[in-house]
Design an enzyme around this catalytic site. Structure first.
Site, PDB file in Angstrom:
ATOM      1  N   GLY A   1     -14.805  27.743  -1.950  1.00 16.07           N
ATOM      2  CA  GLY A   1     -13.850  26.865  -1.261  1.00 16.07           C
ATOM      3  C   GLY A   1     -12.948  26.170  -2.263  1.00 16.07           C
TER       4      GLY A   1
ATOM      5  N   GLY B   1      -9.509  24.741  -1.347  1.00 14.82           N
ATOM      6  CA  GLY B   1      -9.462  23.728  -0.289  1.00 14.82           C
ATOM      7  C   GLY B   1      -9.185  22.331  -0.827  1.00 14.82           C
ATOM      8  CD  GLN B   2      -8.942  16.665   1.744  1.00 16.07           C
ATOM      9  OE1 GLN B   2      -9.949  16.881   2.413  1.00 16.07           O
ATOM     10  NE2 GLN B   2      -8.256  15.550   1.862  1.00 16.07           N
TER      11      GLN B   2
ATOM     12  NE  ARG C   1      -6.307  28.897   2.129  1.00 12.49           N
ATOM     13  CZ  ARG C   1      -6.073  27.679   1.664  1.00 12.49           C
ATOM     14  NH1 ARG C   1      -5.181  27.477   0.739  1.00 12.49           N
ATOM     15  NH2 ARG C   1      -6.735  26.618   2.121  1.00 12.49           N
TER      16      ARG C   1
ATOM     17  CG  ASP D   1     -15.873  36.444   3.906  1.00 18.66           C
ATOM     18  OD1 ASP D   1     -16.485  35.366   4.103  1.00 18.66           O
ATOM     19  OD2 ASP D   1     -15.662  37.274   4.810  1.00 18.66           O
TER      20      ASP D   1
ATOM     21  CE1 TYR E   1     -17.506  21.145   8.790  1.00 21.22           C
ATOM     22  CE2 TYR E   1     -17.236  18.981   9.804  1.00 21.22           C
ATOM     23  CZ  TYR E   1     -17.295  19.777   8.674  1.00 21.22           C
ATOM     24  OH  TYR E   1     -17.153  19.197   7.432  1.00 21.22           O
TER      25      TYR E   1
ATOM     26  CE  LYS F   1     -20.351  21.260   6.495  1.00 17.66           C
ATOM     27  NZ  LYS F   1     -20.533  21.877   5.158  1.00 17.66           N
TER      28      LYS F   1
ATOM     29  CB  ILE G   1     -11.958  13.711   1.834  1.00 20.14           C
ATOM     30  CG1 ILE G   1     -13.497  13.814   1.944  1.00 20.14           C
ATOM     31  CG2 ILE G   1     -11.521  13.558   0.375  1.00 20.14           C
ATOM     32  CD1 ILE G   1     -14.276  12.617   1.436  1.00 20.14           C
TER      33      ILE G   1
HETATM   34  C1  AKB Z   1     -13.370  17.010   9.595  1.00 21.93           C
HETATM   35  O1  AKB Z   1     -12.601  16.181  10.095  1.00 21.93           O
HETATM   36  O2  AKB Z   1     -13.762  18.011  10.171  1.00 21.93           O
HETATM   37  C2  AKB Z   1     -13.865  16.736   8.182  1.00 21.93           C
HETATM   38  C3  AKB Z   1     -15.187  16.042   8.185  1.00 21.93           C
HETATM   39  C4  AKB Z   1     -15.273  14.634   8.594  1.00 21.93           C
HETATM   40  O3  AKB Z   1     -16.164  16.630   7.840  1.00 21.93           O
HETATM   41  N1  AKB Z   1     -12.906  15.977   7.461  1.00 21.93           N
END
Ligand code: AKB
Length: 324
Positions: A7, A10-11, A35, A52, A142, A146, A172
């Site tokens: 990653g 990414g950010q 990418r 990937d 998500y 997690k 973040i």
């Molecule tokens: C999201 O908004 O999905 C992330 C997080 C809080 O894990 N920034």
């Protein structure tokens, strides 16, 4: 020390890669992403590999070829994108981690950092000063991935001695690489629009409060947790926070520096996600066990964000649209 960051485009990954390269040398830190990096600095400062993480053979090949000892496993599909494509979120977030844990026990990877998120909490969790040990019953894919990741990590640590550590990151905020596909992304987008002198349409309401953190604190927290003596850690994944504010409070703080900044509120599906997450976090176990202490509050973060983005804007290197 040979380090892999997944990653890496990414950010968080793009900035963590540069920080680790400063500390350990460019060649020691391999950046991996699905990418090509947008940042020239990332490409020029050390190796980059396309990966990937859901492809186990490819993942194993990278770990072997580069003789990796430590992995910062940041590859993830975030909350809003995860609702658009839950199947892909499971593949990247869970299958990717499972492959890594299996490869870690096979190859003897020394340490893994795997971020979790405030998304592990759900509507049944207390929303103010949410404690470390509480109900984990998320309503997003998500969040489900997690929670699964936290449990998988604990299992592999207990059963196979894999040293995996993680933090439940809040939103973040950063000025370098915009986040993509998260629910907390409005807190970054707002700055880009303010600096470009454009009005911003916010996808959560003005009263929506969420925990947040500025990137320098985010990077430092990962590095401090990884350096902490194992015997000090009572948890594998810690609650962590720096500040909490509503979308309206953020707009007001930005307006202190950009008086004519206008924000319109048009909540969409991400409002429901935000409403299922904590308003603030109790991170006292992180403070007690490994000395966590944030350095940035709302006022300092806003000042620094505006300074950094104004410099990019003056150099012709900032487009509000890129934050979307
Ligand atoms: C999201 O908004 O999905 C992330 C997080 C809080 O894990 N920034």
């Amino acid at each position: 020390m040979r380090i892999l960051i997944t990653g890496a485009t990414g950010q968080i990954g793009s900035e963590l890669t540069l920080e680790l390269r400063k500390r350990y040398g460019g060649d020691q830190v391999i950046a991996a992403g699905h990418r090509k990096p947008a940042s020239e600095e990332l490409l020029a400062s050390g190796p980059f590999v396309a990966l990937d993480v859901a492809d186990r053979n490819a993942f194993g090949q990278v770990l072997r070829e580069h003789r990796i000892e430590v992995v910062y496993h940041l590859a993830a599909v975030l909350s809003a994108s995860g609702e658009q494509n839950p199947q892909r979120a499971w593949e990247v977030n869970v299958l990717g981690l499972y492959h890594l844990l299996e490869l870690a026990r096979e190859l003897g990877i020394r340490q893994i950092f795997h971020p979790s998120s405030i998304a592990v909490f759900g509507p049944k969790t207390p929303r103010d000063r949410t404690p470390q040990d509480t109900v984990l019953s998320p309503t997003t894919m998500y969040g489900v991935t997690k929670v699964t990741g936290e449990l998988l990590g604990e299992y592999y640590a207990r059963r196979y001695g894999v040293d995996i550590r993680g933090l439940r990151y809040p939103g973040i905020i950063s000025s370098v690489t915009p986040p993509g596909g998260g629910t907390t992304d409005y807190a970054v987008e707002m700055f880009y629009y303010a600096v470009e002198g454009k009005p911003y349409t916010c996808f959560v309401g003005p009263e929506t409060a969420l925990p947040m953190m500025y990137m320098p604190d985010c990077l430092r927290s990962a590095l401090e947790l990884m350096a902490a003596p194992a015997e000090r850690l009572r948890a594998r994944t810690y609650n962590i926070t720096a500040m909490s504010f509503t979308a309206g409070e953020l707009a007001a703080e930005i307006r202190r520096h950009v008086p004519d900044f206008r924000v319109e509120y048009k909540p969409d599906f991400r409002q429901t996600i935000a409403d299922s997450w904590p308003r603030s976090i109790d991170d006292s176990p992180a403070r007690e066990d490994w000395g966590w202490k944030p350095r940035y509050g709302l006022a300092e973060m806003v000042e620094e964000m505006l300074r950094a983005l104004r410099a990019r804007h003056a150099a012709g290197k900032l487009y509000a649209a890129e934050a979307r």
